[in-house]
Design a protein around this motif. Structure first.
Motif, PDB file in Angstrom:
ATOM      1  N   MET A  98     -17.834 -22.869  -2.250  1.00 21.93           N
ATOM      2  CA  MET A  98     -17.678 -22.493  -0.852  1.00 21.93           C
ATOM      3  C   MET A  98     -16.902 -21.185  -0.754  1.00 21.93           C
ATOM      4  N   PHE A  99     -17.265 -20.388   0.249  1.00 18.86           N
ATOM      5  CA  PHE A  99     -16.610 -19.088   0.400  1.00 18.86           C
ATOM      6  C   PHE A  99     -15.122 -19.260   0.670  1.00 18.86           C
ATOM      7  N   ASN A 100     -14.327 -18.492  -0.064  1.00 17.08           N
ATOM      8  CA  ASN A 100     -12.869 -18.528   0.072  1.00 17.08           C
ATOM      9  C   ASN A 100     -12.367 -17.089   0.175  1.00 17.08           C
ATOM     10  N   PRO A 101     -11.811 -16.693   1.325  1.00 22.03           N
ATOM     11  CA  PRO A 101     -11.353 -15.304   1.488  1.00 22.03           C
ATOM     12  C   PRO A 101     -10.242 -14.911   0.528  1.00 22.03           C
ATOM     13  N   ASP A 102      -9.616 -15.884  -0.135  1.00 24.93           N
ATOM     14  CA  ASP A 102      -8.572 -15.569  -1.110  1.00 24.93           C
ATOM     15  C   ASP A 102      -9.142 -15.337  -2.514  1.00 24.93           C
ATOM     16  N   ALA A 139     -12.065  -7.343   6.365  1.00 20.07           N
ATOM     17  CA  ALA A 139     -11.151  -7.714   7.445  1.00 20.07           C
ATOM     18  C   ALA A 139     -10.248  -8.869   7.024  1.00 20.07           C
ATOM     19  N   LEU A 140     -10.746  -9.756   6.173  1.00 17.40           N
ATOM     20  CA  LEU A 140      -9.971 -10.910   5.739  1.00 17.40           C
ATOM     21  C   LEU A 140      -9.157 -10.645   4.478  1.00 17.40           C
ATOM     22  N   ALA A 141      -9.489  -9.573   3.769  1.00 19.92           N
ATOM     23  CA  ALA A 141      -8.805  -9.290   2.501  1.00 19.92           C
ATOM     24  C   ALA A 141      -7.340  -8.930   2.745  1.00 19.92           C
ATOM     25  N   LYS A 142      -6.480  -9.472   1.919  1.00 14.50           N
ATOM     26  CA  LYS A 142      -5.054  -9.173   2.028  1.00 14.50           C
ATOM     27  C   LYS A 142      -4.728  -7.806   1.452  1.00 14.50           C
ATOM     28  N   SER A 143      -5.605  -7.320   0.573  1.00 17.94           N
ATOM     29  CA  SER A 143      -5.416  -6.010  -0.032  1.00 17.94           C
ATOM     30  C   SER A 143      -6.777  -5.370  -0.238  1.00 17.94           C
TER      31      SER A 143
END
Length: 304
Positions: free
Chosen positions: A250-254, A48-52
Motif C-alpha cells: 500500500m502507498f506510504n508517503p513515508d 507535496a507529501l514528501a518531508k524532504s
C-alpha cells in the motif's frame, strides 16, 4: 501546489458528472483527462507529501507544471461543456451484439500479436493500429453486462481486459500501454453505471490499487525488461513479473522508494515546468504552429 492538485482532481470529477448527465458518450473525454492527470497529479502529490525534496526533481518545476496542468484541465472541461451545452440528455438503448464484440476482441488480439512478430515498416504499423479495436469489444460487452446486472459476463469481460496489460508486460516489458487501455475501457462504465456512488468508490479503489501496483512494478522494472528485451523464455518473463506483483505494498508517503517512483515516472510536471522556465529565459521559443505541420507529416508512411 496543493490548490492546483485540487483543481485537477475537481476538474476530473466535474467532467464525469457532466457526461453522466448527458449519457451520450463512451467516456473518451474521461479517458483522455485521466491519462493526462495520471502523468502529473501522483508526482505532484508525492512531492507535496514528501518531508524532504532530496533526491526528487526540483520542486519549482513541479509547482509550475502542476499549475499549468490545472489550467489545461479546467480548459478541457470547459471545452467539453461548450460542446454539450445545446444538447439534451438522452436515454441510451443498449444493443446485444455479442458477435460483434467477440469479433473486435479476436481481431484486435490477432493484430496485437502479429504486430510484435512483424518488423516490416508500415506493415507492422498497420497491425499495431488495428490492435486497439479489442478495446471497443470489451467496452461494449462490459457496459451491457453491467446494465443487465450480469455478474458472470462482467467478470469474464474484466478477465479479458486484464489479459492485455499482462500481455504487454510479457511481450514488451511496459505497464503503461496496458494501463492506458484499461482506463479507456473503464471510462465508459463511469458514464453508464447507474450509481454515482459506485463510480466514486470504485475510482478511489482503482487509483489506490493502481498506485500500489505501479510502485512495485517500477522497483522491478529493470528485471522485467531485461528478461523481455534479452529474449528470455516465457517462464523467466513470468517469474520476473510475479516478483513485482508479490512485492505490492500500500502507498506510504513515508516510503522514499515509492515517492521516488512517483517522481521519476508520474511527475511530468518537471518537463512542463522546465519548458516554461526555458521559454521565460529566452532559451527557446514557441513553435508557432510548427507542431501541427509535423503532425501532418507524421501521417506519411515510413515506407515512402
Amino acid at each position: 501546489m496543493r490548490i492546483a492538485i485540487v483543481v485537477c482532481i475537481s476538474a476530473f470529477f466535474v467532467l464525469i458528472l457532466m457526461l453522466r448527465r448527458y449519457q451520450d458518450s463512451l467516456g473518451l473525454p474521461i479517458a483522455y483527462l485521466a491519462n493526462l492527470l495520471l502523468l502529473h497529479v501522483p508526482g505532484a502529490i508525492g512531492q507535496a507529501l514528501a518531508k524532504s525534496s532530496v533526491g526528487l526533481t526540483p520542486p519549482r518545476y513541479t509547482r509550475t507544471g502542476i499549475i499549468l496542468t490545472a489550467i489545461g484541465s479546467a480548459a478541457f472541461v470547459a471545452g467539453v461543456w461548450l460542446a454539450h451545452r445545446n444538447q439534451k440528455p438522452v436515454t441510451p438503448q443498449p444493443a446485444a451484439r455479442s458477435l460483434f464484440w467477440r469479433y473486435c476482441v479476436l481481431g484486435g488480439g490477432v493484430c496485437t500479436v502479429v504486430a510484435y512478430l512483424i518488423a516490416i515498416p508500415s506493415v507492422g504499423a498497420v497491425f499495431t493500429r488495428g490492435g486497439p479495436i479489442w478495446m471497443l469489444g470489451v467496452m461494449l460487452g462490459l457496459v451491457a453486462a453491467f446494465r443487465n446486472h450480469d455478474r458472470m459476463k462482467a467478470m469474464r469481460w474484466l478477465l479479458i481486459l486484464a489479459a492485455y496489460p499482462t500481455l504487454m508486460l510479457l511481450l514488451g516489458g511496459f505497464l503503461s500501454y496496458g494501463s492506458m487501455a484499461a482506463i479507456i475501457v473503464v471510462s465508459a462504465l463511469a458514464v453508464t453505471t447507474r450509481s454515482g456512488w459506485k463510480v466514486a468508490v470504485s475510482g478511489v479503489l482503482l487509483l489506490t490499487v493502481g498506485i500500489s501496483v505501479f510502485t512495485a512494478y517500477f522497483k522491478h522494472r529493470p528485471e522485467i525488461r531485461a528478461a523481455v528485451w534479452e529474449g528470455a523464455d516465457t517462464d523467466a518473463r513470468i517469474d520476473a513479473t510475479m516478483a513485482a506483483f508479490q512485492d505490492i505494498k500500500m502507498f506510504n508517503p513515508d516510503d522514499r522508494l515509492q515517492l521516488y517512483a512517483l517522481d521519476q515516472r508520474l511527475n511530468q510536471n518537471y518537463f512542463v515546468g522546465l519548458a516554461a522556465a526555458r521559454i521565460d529565459a529566452g532559451a527557446v521559443n514557441y513553435l508557432y504552429g510548427r507542431s501541427l505541420w509535423e503532425g501532418v507529416q507524421a501521417l506519411v508512411p515510413r515506407a515512402l
